[in-house]
Design an enzyme around this catalytic site. Structure first.
Site, PDB file in Angstrom:
ATOM      1  N   GLU A   1      15.473 -19.360  -6.735  1.00  0.00           N
ATOM      2  CA  GLU A   1      15.254 -17.963  -7.125  1.00  0.00           C
ATOM      3  C   GLU A   1      14.746 -17.873  -8.571  1.00  0.00           C
ATOM      4  O   GLU A   1      13.841 -17.093  -8.877  1.00  0.00           O
ATOM      5  CB  GLU A   1      16.565 -17.180  -6.930  1.00  0.00           C
ATOM      6  CG  GLU A   1      16.553 -15.733  -7.349  1.00  0.00           C
ATOM      7  CD  GLU A   1      15.508 -14.870  -6.637  1.00  0.00           C
ATOM      8  OE1 GLU A   1      14.879 -15.313  -5.672  1.00  0.00           O
ATOM      9  OE2 GLU A   1      15.309 -13.727  -7.094  1.00  0.00           O
TER      10      GLU A   1
ATOM     11  N   CYS B   1       0.842  -1.187   0.000  1.00  0.00           N
ATOM     12  CA  CYS B   1       0.000   0.000   0.000  1.00  0.00           C
ATOM     13  C   CYS B   1       0.884   1.245   0.000  1.00  0.00           C
ATOM     14  O   CYS B   1       2.011   1.205   0.443  1.00  0.00           O
ATOM     15  CB  CYS B   1      -0.958   0.110   1.190  1.00  0.00           C
ATOM     16  SG  CYS B   1      -2.096  -1.250   1.338  1.00  0.00           S
TER      17      CYS B   1
ATOM     18  N   TRP C   1      -3.190  -2.505  -1.459  1.00  0.00           N
ATOM     19  CA  TRP C   1      -2.959  -3.938  -1.632  1.00  0.00           C
ATOM     20  C   TRP C   1      -3.855  -4.589  -0.577  1.00  0.00           C
ATOM     21  O   TRP C   1      -3.620  -4.461   0.623  1.00  0.00           O
ATOM     22  CB  TRP C   1      -1.490  -4.296  -1.392  1.00  0.00           C
ATOM     23  CG  TRP C   1      -1.182  -5.726  -1.673  1.00  0.00           C
ATOM     24  CD1 TRP C   1      -0.859  -6.268  -2.877  1.00  0.00           C
ATOM     25  CD2 TRP C   1      -1.152  -6.800  -0.727  1.00  0.00           C
ATOM     26  NE1 TRP C   1      -0.642  -7.614  -2.744  1.00  0.00           N
ATOM     27  CE2 TRP C   1      -0.822  -7.968  -1.447  1.00  0.00           C
ATOM     28  CE3 TRP C   1      -1.384  -6.899   0.647  1.00  0.00           C
ATOM     29  CZ2 TRP C   1      -0.703  -9.220  -0.842  1.00  0.00           C
ATOM     30  CZ3 TRP C   1      -1.275  -8.141   1.256  1.00  0.00           C
ATOM     31  CH2 TRP C   1      -0.933  -9.281   0.505  1.00  0.00           C
TER      32      TRP C   1
ATOM     33  N   HIS D   1      13.872 -38.365  -6.350  1.00  0.00           N
ATOM     34  CA  HIS D   1      13.115 -38.651  -5.123  1.00  0.00           C
ATOM     35  C   HIS D   1      11.675 -38.179  -5.232  1.00  0.00           C
ATOM     36  O   HIS D   1      10.989 -38.036  -4.226  1.00  0.00           O
ATOM     37  CB  HIS D   1      13.826 -38.004  -3.925  1.00  0.00           C
ATOM     38  CG  HIS D   1      15.201 -38.537  -3.726  1.00  0.00           C
ATOM     39  ND1 HIS D   1      15.453 -39.796  -3.226  1.00  0.00           N
ATOM     40  CD2 HIS D   1      16.409 -38.011  -4.026  1.00  0.00           C
ATOM     41  CE1 HIS D   1      16.758 -40.011  -3.191  1.00  0.00           C
ATOM     42  NE2 HIS D   1      17.365 -38.931  -3.678  1.00  0.00           N
TER      43      HIS D   1
ATOM     44  N   ARG E   1       3.756  -0.407  -4.762  1.00  0.00           N
ATOM     45  CA  ARG E   1       3.475  -0.852  -3.392  1.00  0.00           C
ATOM     46  C   ARG E   1       2.113  -1.523  -3.257  1.00  0.00           C
ATOM     47  O   ARG E   1       1.737  -1.975  -2.188  1.00  0.00           O
ATOM     48  CB  ARG E   1       3.485   0.350  -2.454  1.00  0.00           C
ATOM     49  CG  ARG E   1       4.782   1.064  -2.407  1.00  0.00           C
ATOM     50  CD  ARG E   1       5.750   0.272  -1.590  1.00  0.00           C
ATOM     51  NE  ARG E   1       7.012   0.956  -1.487  1.00  0.00           N
ATOM     52  CZ  ARG E   1       7.997   0.578  -0.706  1.00  0.00           C
ATOM     53  NH1 ARG E   1       7.854  -0.484   0.052  1.00  0.00           N
ATOM     54  NH2 ARG E   1       9.120   1.226  -0.685  1.00  0.00           N
TER      55      ARG E   1
ATOM     56  N   ASN F   1      -1.950   2.247   6.028  1.00  0.00           N
ATOM     57  CA  ASN F   1      -1.171   1.054   5.663  1.00  0.00           C
ATOM     58  C   ASN F   1      -1.004   0.228   6.925  1.00  0.00           C
ATOM     59  O   ASN F   1      -0.748   0.790   7.992  1.00  0.00           O
ATOM     60  CB  ASN F   1       0.241   1.438   5.187  1.00  0.00           C
ATOM     61  CG  ASN F   1       0.227   2.084   3.837  1.00  0.00           C
ATOM     62  OD1 ASN F   1      -0.801   2.178   3.207  1.00  0.00           O
ATOM     63  ND2 ASN F   1       1.392   2.540   3.408  1.00  0.00           N
ATOM     64  N   GLY F   2      -1.086  -1.082   6.791  1.00  0.00           N
ATOM     65  CA  GLY F   2      -0.904  -1.947   7.952  1.00  0.00           C
ATOM     66  C   GLY F   2      -2.154  -2.758   8.208  1.00  0.00           C
ATOM     67  O   GLY F   2      -3.056  -2.823   7.369  1.00  0.00           O
TER      68      GLY F   2
ATOM     69  N   LYS G   1       5.378  -4.526  -3.746  1.00  0.00           N
ATOM     70  CA  LYS G   1       6.741  -4.421  -3.218  1.00  0.00           C
ATOM     71  C   LYS G   1       6.680  -4.119  -1.729  1.00  0.00           C
ATOM     72  O   LYS G   1       5.828  -3.359  -1.287  1.00  0.00           O
ATOM     73  CB  LYS G   1       7.439  -3.267  -3.943  1.00  0.00           C
ATOM     74  CG  LYS G   1       8.940  -3.231  -3.785  1.00  0.00           C
ATOM     75  CD  LYS G   1       9.594  -4.114  -4.778  1.00  0.00           C
ATOM     76  CE  LYS G   1      11.105  -4.029  -4.708  1.00  0.00           C
ATOM     77  NZ  LYS G   1      11.702  -5.201  -5.370  1.00  0.00           N
TER      78      LYS G   1
ATOM     79  N   LYS H   1      11.242 -16.179  -9.617  1.00  0.00           N
ATOM     80  CA  LYS H   1      11.122 -15.088 -10.610  1.00  0.00           C
ATOM     81  C   LYS H   1      10.094 -15.459 -11.671  1.00  0.00           C
ATOM     82  O   LYS H   1       9.243 -14.661 -12.038  1.00  0.00           O
ATOM     83  CB  LYS H   1      12.460 -14.808 -11.321  1.00  0.00           C
ATOM     84  CG  LYS H   1      13.529 -14.129 -10.550  1.00  0.00           C
ATOM     85  CD  LYS H   1      13.296 -12.679 -10.251  1.00  0.00           C
ATOM     86  CE  LYS H   1      12.545 -12.478  -8.976  1.00  0.00           C
ATOM     87  NZ  LYS H   1      13.223 -12.430  -7.747  1.00  0.00           N
TER      88      LYS H   1
ATOM     89  N   GLU I   1       6.391 -15.605 -10.258  1.00  0.00           N
ATOM     90  CA  GLU I   1       5.781 -14.350  -9.804  1.00  0.00           C
ATOM     91  C   GLU I   1       5.462 -13.385 -10.946  1.00  0.00           C
ATOM     92  O   GLU I   1       4.508 -12.614 -10.848  1.00  0.00           O
ATOM     93  CB  GLU I   1       6.607 -13.663  -8.715  1.00  0.00           C
ATOM     94  CG  GLU I   1       7.897 -13.060  -9.167  1.00  0.00           C
ATOM     95  CD  GLU I   1       8.658 -12.398  -8.035  1.00  0.00           C
ATOM     96  OE1 GLU I   1       8.042 -11.789  -7.166  1.00  0.00           O
ATOM     97  OE2 GLU I   1       9.901 -12.494  -8.045  1.00  0.00           O
TER      98      GLU I   1
HETATM   99  C1  F6R Z   1      10.605 -11.628  -5.045  1.00  0.00           C
HETATM  100  C2  F6R Z   1      10.523 -10.556  -4.058  1.00  0.00           C
HETATM  101  C3  F6R Z   1      10.157 -10.895  -2.679  1.00  0.00           C
HETATM  102  C4  F6R Z   1      11.079 -10.142  -1.693  1.00  0.00           C
HETATM  103  C5  F6R Z   1      10.616 -10.369  -0.262  1.00  0.00           C
HETATM  104  C6  F6R Z   1      11.528  -9.717   0.737  1.00  0.00           C
HETATM  105  O1  F6R Z   1      10.999 -11.152  -6.287  1.00  0.00           O
HETATM  106  O2  F6R Z   1      10.725  -9.421  -4.369  1.00  0.00           O
HETATM  107  O3  F6R Z   1      10.208 -12.256  -2.453  1.00  0.00           O
HETATM  108  O4  F6R Z   1      12.371 -10.595  -1.871  1.00  0.00           O
HETATM  109  O5  F6R Z   1       9.329  -9.855  -0.111  1.00  0.00           O
HETATM  110  O6  F6R Z   1      11.602  -8.345   0.547  1.00  0.00           O
HETATM  111  P1  F6R Z   1      12.699  -7.480   1.272  1.00  0.00           P
HETATM  112  O7  F6R Z   1      14.028  -7.858   0.685  1.00  0.00           O
HETATM  113  O8  F6R Z   1      12.339  -6.066   0.995  1.00  0.00           O
HETATM  114  O9  F6R Z   1      12.649  -7.817   2.724  1.00  0.00           O
END
Ligand code: F6R
Length: 616
Positions: A488, A2, A74, A511, A27, A100-101, A611, A492, A495
């Site tokens: 990872e 948010c 969000w 396995h 966000r 937010n929260g 984010k 990627k 997501e």
């Molecule tokens: C994946 C991604 C998330 C962040 C996770 C931690 O691409 O961006 O998995 O890595 O939310 O975020 P931070 O590093 O900000 O604590």
């Protein structure tokens, strides 16, 4: 998660708020809303969907005033509907609030107020908070801004959970009240105008002088100035900070997406992560921000690394690195697990939390729990003004610049680079010789040019990505340092392209995972020429024997056997084994990016994500 922007000054608030909220769209982007205050009347516009929808709604039906608040959501409580979008109002309709929260006890508070006759228009916890403040204020016959601040205080002492809020009230033109606990809030100081935002990137176009609010602080803001106090009613001092970020840092730099720009920045960001931190003379890394002497570092007997998502994957690489170079028992734990787990930790355990944003709720809680238990807890963060940066016992900044693409890219490679430095430092005060340390330093210094070479592979990777873009399922496999990269790479892909992908240690195939192998399911093997290369080859044979398409990442000049087995081969330059995760992860970032583009997905704003996850 948010975004909030507030403005009070002499200019029209709406364009400033809409521009600011656009910069915070990463966000959260399921709905957005704005409220402005003009001639004692609050006007609100809300729309489901992206900020553009809100901008169109405001263009159709303009709102004026020099005071206002804005929000991009969000969803946590309540579906994505216009009713649930912020701002929310109190019972009188005179107060509007963005939040937010999460208010954890909202259900009981709502029930209590419903008993008193309050009617709620949304399913949100935020509306409950708006009513709670309005209820406290409307009990008073005295109608001053100080009484309104007291009402905010009273309401906030009744809620449990987290909040970053901005409040306006129609009886007080030219006033915004902000408060925070657990969700960031920054106050921007202009000339005769003030800004409030959940993230500084929303306001850097207007001012670089800011005050970061601390938990439990309340800001009373007018065009003439601001005062800070605490939720408990005490005064609070303000510390003005100069923000280094510029407006350009938050742009796309000519790329179609933030993610692509950030992938291409990595030769520089990795160099920045080690700048001034390598000592040839002592053949070690210099990390003054850890705030620990060599004797204290020598006494560390165990290390716990923690984070979420991509940061957790970087931590996993760190586990291999520290055990390999420094021989210190090291363990990784998801922050969401660590915070509630009773992990037995000896007093000589050192804890690192990794977080790009420095605001991730679980990581923050894991850090606080670890500090509460008396462990020295260090942060590896990008955001220097973040809560983790401020509350940790020390740490190492990534200096990667703002990461706006929702999918983390450059933060991963910066975190891994810093973990190499930490492993080198810890190794050099133990068994690692100066010759070995010196070699690692030379290899690190050569790393940015190896990254440049990988960045030039983009057209090759794009072609491979396009060939496999319509797969429904994909497997990612790697060993040792490249096992976390497999995780990872899968993260990627899923997501941003919504393809079901999973990462595994290559040997785990037989396995169970191998049951998924068929001609429609590509397996991506991360198989640079390292110590276990021949073992990876055997696993690739197993997939080939079952008709599964194979995409491999190998090493230039050392992948003849690999070339015979795979359908697609991407060759990275020859590199020391410990640094391969940095190169192979960049290949997989491009791979996921180009698949997502081919599928027409919204790369920078994947569905359901946002984010910086500031809720639990
Ligand atoms: C994946 C991604 C998330 C962040 C996770 C931690 O691409 O961006 O998995 O890595 O939310 O975020 P931070 O590093 O900000 O604590």
């Amino acid at each position: 998660m948010c975004g909030i922007v507030g403005y009070v000054g002499r200019a029209e608030a709406t364009p400033i708020l809409l521009d600011g909220i656009r910069r915070l769209e990463y966000r959260g982007y399921d709905s957005a809303g704005i409220a402005t205050l003009e001639e004692g009347v609050i006007s609100i516009r809300k729309e489901v969907g992206r900020i553009d929808k809100l901008v169109e709604a405001v263009a159709r039906n303009p709102i004026g005033g020099t005071t206002g608040i804005c929000h991009t959501r969000w969803a946590t409580h309540g579906k994505v509907t216009r009713e649930n979008a912020h701002p929310h109002q109190d019972r009188s309709g005179k107060l509007a609030l963005v939040h937010n929260g999460v208010i954890e006890n909202y259900a009981s508070l709502r029930a209590m107020m419903e008993g008193e006759g309050h009617r709620f228009l949304s399913q949100t916890d935020t509306e409950v908070l708006a009513h709670l403040i309005g209820r406290a204020f409307d009990r008073s016959a005295v109608r001053t801004r100080e009484v309104l601040v007291d009402a905010v205080r009273e309401a906030l002492t009744k809620v449990t959970g987290t909040y970053g809020i901005a409040v306006i009230h129609s009886e007080f033109p030219g006033l915004i009240i902000g408060a925070r606990r657990g969700s960031p809030l920054v106050l921007g100081i202009g000339k005769g105008e003030y800004f409030l935002a959940s993230d500084v990137s929303a306001i850097v176009a207007h001012t670089r002088d800011v005050v970061y609010l601390n938990d439990y602080e309340i800001a009373l803001i007018t065009a003439e100035g601001f005062t800070l106090s605490t939720v408990q009613g005490e005064g609070a001092a303000s510390h003005v900070t100069k923000v280094e970020m510029t407006e350009e840092d938050t742009g796309k730099g000519g790329y179609p997406h933030h993610m692509l720009k950030e992938i291409h920045e990595q030769a520089r960001t990795v160099a920045d992560a080690m700048r001034g931190r390598l000592s040839h003379e002592e053949a070690t890394a210099k990390l003054g921000g850890l705030n620990m002497s060599n004797a204290e570092l020598r006494a560390v007997e165990r290390i716990v690394l923690s984070g979420c998502g991509t940061a957790f994957h970087a931590a996993m690489v760190g586990e291999y690195l520290i055990e390999h170079l420094a021989q210190i028992p090291t363990e990784c734990e998801y922050a969401s697990e660590l915070r509630y787990r009773n992990l037995p930790m000896t007093k000589d355990t050192l804890v690192f939390v990794l977080s790009q944003s420095g605001e991730t709720a679980d990581t923050l809680a894991a850090m606080r729990e670890s500090r509460r238990k008396g462990h020295r807890t260090l942060g590896i963060c990008n955001n220097v003004a973040s809560t983790i940066a401020r509350e940790s016992d020390g740490g190492v900044y990534m200096h990667a610049g703002p990461e706006i693409g929702v999918a983390a890219t450059k933060s991963f490679t910066s975190q891994v680079t810093i973990l190499v430095l930490i492993a080198l430092l810890l190794g050099r005060i133990r068994n690692l010789s100066s010759a070995a340390g010196g070699r690692i330093i030379e290899e690190l210094e050569a790393l940015p040019s190896l990254i440049e070479q990988v960045l030039k592979l983009e057209p090759v990777i794009e072609r491979v990505a396009k060939r496999h873009a319509h797969a429904k399922v994909m497997l990612f496999l790697g060993r040792q340092y490249n096992y976390p990269v497999a995780l990872e790479g899968a993260l990627k892909l899923k997501e941003i392209s919504y393809i079901a992908a999973s990462g595994h240690p290559s040997a785990e195939l037989k396995h169970g995972v191998i049951a998924l192998v068929n001609p429609e399911t590509p397996s991506v093997f991360i198989a640079p020429h390292d110590t276990l290369f021949s073992k990876n080859l055997s696993n690739i044979e197993e997939v080939k024997a079952r008709g599964g398409p194979i995409i491999a990442i190998g090493t230039e000049g050392r992948s003849e056997e690999l070339a015979k087995l795979c359908d697609d081969l991407i060759l990275i330059p020859d590199a020391p084994e410990i640094l391969t995760p940095i190169l192979t992860s960049i290949v997989l970032q491009f791979f996921a990016y180009h698949i997502a583009v081919e599928l027409g997905c919204d790369v920078d704003k994947p569905r359901n994500l946002a984010k910086s996850v500031t809720v639990e």
